[in-house]
Design a protein around this motif. Structure first.
Motif, PDB file in Angstrom:
ATOM      1  N   GLU A   1      40.182  44.236  53.220  1.00  0.00           N
ATOM      2  CA  GLU A   1      39.395  44.001  52.000  1.00  0.00           C
ATOM      3  C   GLU A   1      40.065  42.951  51.121  1.00  0.00           C
ATOM      4  OE1 GLU A   1      38.284  47.442  49.728  1.00  0.00           O
ATOM      5  OE2 GLU A   1      37.296  48.391  51.442  1.00  0.00           O
ATOM      6  N   ASP A   2      41.404  42.983  51.066  1.00  0.00           N
ATOM      7  CA  ASP A   2      42.130  41.994  50.251  1.00  0.00           C
ATOM      8  C   ASP A   2      41.912  40.578  50.783  1.00  0.00           C
ATOM      9  OD1 ASP A   2      43.051  43.943  48.605  1.00  0.00           O
ATOM     10  OD2 ASP A   2      45.108  43.978  49.383  1.00  0.00           O
TER      11      ASP A   2
ATOM     12  N   LEU B   1      38.385  39.471  49.962  1.00  0.00           N
ATOM     13  CA  LEU B   1      38.287  39.087  48.546  1.00  0.00           C
ATOM     14  C   LEU B   1      38.941  37.718  48.323  1.00  0.00           C
ATOM     15  CD1 LEU B   1      37.562  39.732  45.596  1.00  0.00           C
ATOM     16  CD2 LEU B   1      39.763  40.903  45.400  1.00  0.00           C
TER      17      LEU B   1
ATOM     18  N   TYR C   1      36.563  35.021  49.379  1.00  0.00           N
ATOM     19  CA  TYR C   1      35.464  34.811  48.424  1.00  0.00           C
ATOM     20  C   TYR C   1      35.952  34.050  47.189  1.00  0.00           C
ATOM     21  CZ  TYR C   1      31.271  35.856  45.631  1.00  0.00           C
ATOM     22  OH  TYR C   1      30.134  35.752  44.871  1.00  0.00           O
TER      23      TYR C   1
ATOM     24  N   LEU D   1      32.207  39.971  41.468  1.00  0.00           N
ATOM     25  CA  LEU D   1      32.961  40.559  42.575  1.00  0.00           C
ATOM     26  C   LEU D   1      32.476  41.970  42.912  1.00  0.00           C
ATOM     27  CD1 LEU D   1      36.560  39.438  41.530  1.00  0.00           C
ATOM     28  CD2 LEU D   1      34.899  38.212  42.940  1.00  0.00           C
TER      29      LEU D   1
END
Length: 383
Positions: free
Chosen positions: A220-221, A224, A227, A372
């Protein structure tokens, strides 16, 4: 005036054929080999004819042909198809936006010329990545050489309004790999970029692999970070982020997709297509042959249902807040006859106090933090 009941000025047409099925794709699409393509185009003509009789169009401002891969049509099939569109939707704005999705592996100069002559003036290429290894991993049939060749051919055919789709969060993808793809993409200096995160959808090969623990997705990091990198690089290159996943040079935002995000009416034609008109949504029959057969009897709707005031208000907020300019209280009142605060006051206060939404005059929009966590924000408006 309640815009929910105005005549549609946008047309979506679905061409469900593909050269192969990508591993992440859950769209209504079928491998081309052995498909009755001309029968399908005849069925589309029957649906167009019945649709414009039942719901006469306004002046058409945008047309979008999606799929599948519309560019698997042969040049003569393409010319025939585009002639049908002109026949049944002849009253068009002088600055009509006519977009077609294209796969870099299926666009030669002859086909692109047929598209241009048939009225298409905007192409969206499904590129997904400039890393050949990743393209293979996700089941794409093209490579980066095909991308460059297709863009070159499109420019030769006279297209100057082009977009490419990219994906992030792909199996084994790192932020460094994403940066290389962005470098290659931005070097093309196109008018528009759509950049989406991978969603593992049911009924896809990736869904099966995911449940067998065989899909090595980024953390997930890392996702992110990709993005944040995308937003920073596109902004530095002079592109406006006008929607959560979309970036454009000024004046080149996708007007067709903005119709959806503003919750305005549109025609949906073709197998599995969705439409929204006269306060009703409909979904068409999905299969190619069932769709063809159904058009011989009448409109090929699988279901058609009225959108309640409650659902329409929820849709207005959820899709409208995807646009970074946000929603306008005046527009809400124009559609529903009450102030947005009367319906969603408590939800709005909560999201503003949590720093996910911000208010500027009569506009409400996602904050930098809200961008986000968009899905959490949108879900807050569902009863």
């Amino acid at each position: 005036m309640n815009t929910r009941y105005t005549a549609p000025e946008a047309v979506y047409i679905h061409i469900p054929f593909c050269t192969n099925k990508c591993f992440y794709c859950d769209f209504n699409s079928y491998v081309l080999k052995g498909q009755p393509v001309m029968d399908y185009l005849d069925a589309l003509e029957r649906e167009m004819e019945r649709t414009v009789q039942a719901q006469p169009p306004g002046k058409i401002a945008t047309i979008f042909v999606g799929g599948g891969t519309p560019t698997v049509l042969l040049p003569d099939q393409m010319a025939h198809f585009l002639k049908l569109v002109r026949t049944y939707f002849p009253d068009q704005h002088e600055n009509l936006e006519f977009s077609m999705e294209a796969n870099p592996g299926t666009t030669d100069l002859e086909k692109l010329t047929a598209m241009k002559e048939g009225g298409v003036n905007r192409i969206s290429f499904g590129v997904q990545s400039f890393d050949n290894g990743l393209l293979e991993t996700i089941g794409r049939i093209h490579n980066t050489d095909d991308v460059y060749r297709s863009l070159e051919n499109a420019a030769k055919a006279g297209f100057d309004n082009m977009s490419i789709d990219l994906m992030f969060g792909l199996p084994n993808q790192t932020p460094e790999m994403m940066e290389k793809t962005l470098n290659a993409a931005l070097a093309l200096d196109l008018k528009h970029y759509s950049i989406y995160s991978l969603k593992v959808e049911e009924n896809t090969l990736f869904h099966t692999m995911y449940h067998k623990n065989q899909l090595p997705l980024p953390s997930e990091d890392d996702e992110l970070d990709m993005y944040l990198l995308i937003m920073r690089r596109l902004k530095e290159a002079g592109y406006g982020q006008y929607e959560i996943s979309n970036f454009a040079r000024p004046g080149y935002e996708s007007r067709h997709n903005t119709t959806y995000w503003r919750n305005q009416p549109y025609y949906g034609l073709g197998a599995g297509a969705h439409g929204y008109a006269e306060g009703h949504r409909h979904v068409n029959v999905k299969g190619v042959q069932p769709y063809i057969d159904r058009t011989k009897e009448g409109l090929p709707h699988l279901e058609r249902f009225p959108v309640t005031e409650q659902e329409a208000m929820e849709d207005f907020m959820m899709v409208g807040l995807r646009l970074l300019e946000g929603i306008s209280g005046d527009d809400f009142t124009a559609q529903f006859g009450i102030p947005v605060e009367e319906k969603f006051g408590k939800t709005l206060e909560d999201l503003i106090s949590r720093g996910l939404l911000e208010r500027s005059g009569n506009k409400i929009r996602l904050s930098e933090q809200g961008i986000l966590f968009g899905n959490d924000v949108f879900a807050s408006f569902l009863e």
